[in-house]
Design an enzyme around this catalytic site. Structure first.
Site, short mmCIF file in Angstrom:
data_model
loop_
_atom_site.label_atom_id
_atom_site.label_comp_id
_atom_site.label_asym_id
_atom_site.label_seq_id
_atom_site.Cartn_x
_atom_site.Cartn_y
_atom_site.Cartn_z
N GLY A 9 71.82 48.42 -6.59
CA GLY A 9 73.20 48.51 -7.04
C GLY A 9 74.07 49.45 -6.24
O GLY A 9 74.00 49.51 -5.01
N ARG A 26 70.48 42.00 1.99
CA ARG A 26 69.50 41.18 1.26
C ARG A 26 68.96 40.04 2.12
O ARG A 26 67.80 39.67 1.98
CB ARG A 26 70.13 40.63 -0.01
CG ARG A 26 70.28 41.71 -1.04
CD ARG A 26 70.93 41.20 -2.28
NE ARG A 26 70.66 42.11 -3.39
CZ ARG A 26 71.34 42.11 -4.52
NH1 ARG A 26 72.31 41.24 -4.71
NH2 ARG A 26 71.03 42.96 -5.48
#
Ligand code: AMP
Length: 407
Positions: free
Chosen positions: A362, A37
C-alpha cells in the site's frame, strides 16, 4: 503445510495459467504510473518461457463493476510487459470463452499471452465455481503469483486451484511467504513493528496479534490520535475514530479497545511508542498554517498531520537498534508535501538500518519508492491487506488452495 513451487513443475510444452497481480496505478490517460507489480512477476514468467512452457496470464485491475469497462483494461499492462520482456505479449480482450481458446491453440513454447481483466466478470469476486472452471479450461496447470489478492477467496485463486492441479506458488508468492513468515517464525530481535495510516479499525486485529510477537510497536499516522485520545491527551480536530463494529455486530468504543491493548502490551513487556510531537495544521490542506507542537499541544480546531521531528528521531533510533522491522502505513498525510517528512524519515531510517526490513504494501510502498530507497529495503511486499492478514496468523485462501508438497 509446505506448498508446491514453480520449480517443482515440469513446464515443457505445458499451458500454465498464471494468476499475476497487475493491479497497477494508471493516470487519466491510461498510462501506468508505477510498474513495480509487473516487474515483480518477471521471474515467474521468465521461468515458464525458459522451460518451454506457455504462459497464460490472468489478473484483475481496479474495481470495475463485474462488466467490461475500458478504463480498467489490462491492455496497457500487456504493452508494458512486452517492453520488459523484450518480446511479443499477445493481449486477448476477454478472460474466458472462444477468443481465449483460439489464442491458446496458436501458442508455441515460450509464448506469453495476457487475458483481459478478470473483474469484467461478476463470477471472479463472487468466487463462482462455473467461472473458475471456464478459466481453467484452456490450461494444463496453475501457478499463483498474486500475493496482493491471496487474502481473497476469488475464483481465479481458490476456484481455479480446485479445477487445475498441480497448483503451485510462483517465485514472488514464495518470496512473500518466506519474508513475512520470517517475521512470525524466528525473527532477529529486537522485532519492531511500525504501524500508521488512516484507520485503527482496519488494523486492530493485526495490532492485537503483533502485541504477542514484537518487542516494540511504534504508532504514527492518524491512528496515533485515537491512541493519544484514549490516553487522555488533547488531539484537537485530528482524525479520531470513536467506534468499531465487533465480531457479533456489537458496537465497541475504540478508546476502551485501545486501553485494553495498551494494558496487555504492558503486561507482556511490549513497548508501545506514541508520537511525542506533531506537525499540526489549522485545516486539512497543503497550504494550511502549520506549527510543530509537543505531545499535549494540539490546539482546539487544529489537526495532527504528521509526526514531529523529535518523534521521527526517537522512532529512527528504535529502527537502528532493531534486528527485524515491519512497517505498514504512513506516519502522516504524506501525499501532501508539507506533511511527508515523518514518513520519509521512517523510510530512510529503514534503508539505513542493518535490520531485516520489510515494508507491507500500500501507501508505505509508495512512500519507499518516493524516497528512492526501495533497493535498500530487504523486502517490499506487493500485498497491503494480504501482508497484514498474513501477520495476523490467518490462513490466506489463495495460499491454502495450492497443492501440498511432500518434499
Ligand atoms: P491506510 O490505507 O490505512 O494505510 O492509510 C493511508 C492514509 O492515511 C493516507 O492516505 C494518509 O494520508 C492517511 N493519514 C496518515 N496520517 C494521517 C493524519 N495524521 N491525518 C489524516 N490522515 C492521515
Amino acid at each position: 503445510m509446505k506448498k508446491l513451487g514453480i520449480q517443482d513443475l515440469d513446464l515443457k510444452g505445458k499451458r500454465a495459467l498464471v494468476r499475476v497481480d497487475f493491479n497497477v496505478p494508471l493516470d487519466e490517460s491510461g498510462r501506468i504510473t508505477d510498474d513495480t507489480r509487473i516487474r515483480a512477476s518477471l521471474p515467474t514468467i521468465r521461468r515458464i518461457m525458459e522451460e518451454g512452457g506457455k504462459a497464460i496470464l490472468i489478473s484483475h485491475l481496479g474495481r470495475p463493476k463485474g462488466k467490461p469497462d475500458p478504463v480498467f483494461s489490462l491492455a496497457p499492462a500487456a504493452r508494458r510487459l512486452s517492453e520488459l520482456l523484450g518480446r511479443k505479449v499477445t493481449f486477448v480482450d476477454d478472460c474466458v470463452g472462444g477468443k481465449v481458446r483460439s489464442a491458446v491453440e496458436k501458442m508455441e513454447e515460450g509464448d506469453v499471452i495476457l487475458l483481459e481483466n478478470l473483474r469484467f466478470h461478476p463470477g471472479e469476486k463472487a468466487g463462482d465455481d462455473a467461472f473458475a472452471e471456464q478459466l481453467s479450461a484452456p490450461a494444463d496447470l496453475y501457478i499463483d503469483d498474486a500475493f496482493g489478492t491471496a487474502h481473497r477467496g476469488h475464483a481465479s485463486m481458490v476456484g481455479v486451484a480446485a479445477h487445475l492441479q498441480p497448483a503451485a506458488a510462483g517465485f514472488l508468492l514464495q518470496k512473500e511467504i518466506e519474508y513475512l513468515g520470517s517475521v512470525l517464525a524466528d525473527p532477529r530481535r529486537p522485532l519492531v513493528a511500525i504501524l500508521g495510516g488512516a484507520k485503527v479499525s482496519d488494523k486492530i486485529t493485526v495490532i492485537e496479534s503483533l502485541i504477542g510477537k514484537v518487542d516494540s510497536l511504534l504508532i504514527g499516522g492518524a491512528m496515533a490520535y485515537t491512541f493519544l485520545q484514549a490516553d487522555g491527551v488533547p488531539v484537537g480536530a485530528s482524525k479520531v475514530e470513536e467506534e468499531v463494529e465487533g465480531a457479533g455486530g456489537e458496537t465497541i468504543k475504540l478508546t476502551d479497545l485501545v486501553r485494553e491493548i495498551l494494558r496487555r502490551a504492558d503486561q507482556r513487556g511490549v513497548e508501545v511508542l506514541l508520537p511525542v510531537d506533531h506537525l499540526a495544521a489549522d485545516h486539512f490542506a497543503a497550504d494550511a498554517a502549520v506549527e510543530i507542537v509537543s505531545r499535549d499541544g494540539i490546539k482546539a480546531g487544529w489537526l495532527g498531520m504528521d509526526i514531529g521531528p523529535e518523534t521521527a528521531r526517537i522512532y529512527g533510533e528504535k529502527i537502528k537498534e532493531a534486528g527485524t522491522v515491519f512497517w505498514n502505513g504512513p506516519m502522516g498525510v504524506f501525499e501532501m508535501k508539507p506533511f511527508a517528512a515523518g514518513t520519509m524519515a521512517i523510510a530512510r531510517a529503514l534503508a539505513d538500518s542493518s535490520a531485516v526490513s520489510i515494508v507491507g504494501g500500500g501507501d508505505s510502498v509508495s512512500a519507499v519508492n518516493l524516497s528512492g530507497v526501495a533497493d535498500r529495503i530487504t523486502h517490499v511486499s506487493t500485498g497491503g491487506g494480504a501482508s497484514l492478514e498474513f501477520l495476523e496468523g490467518k490462513t490466506l485462501p489463495g495460499i491454502a488452495a495450492l497443492t501440498d508438497s511432500n518434499r
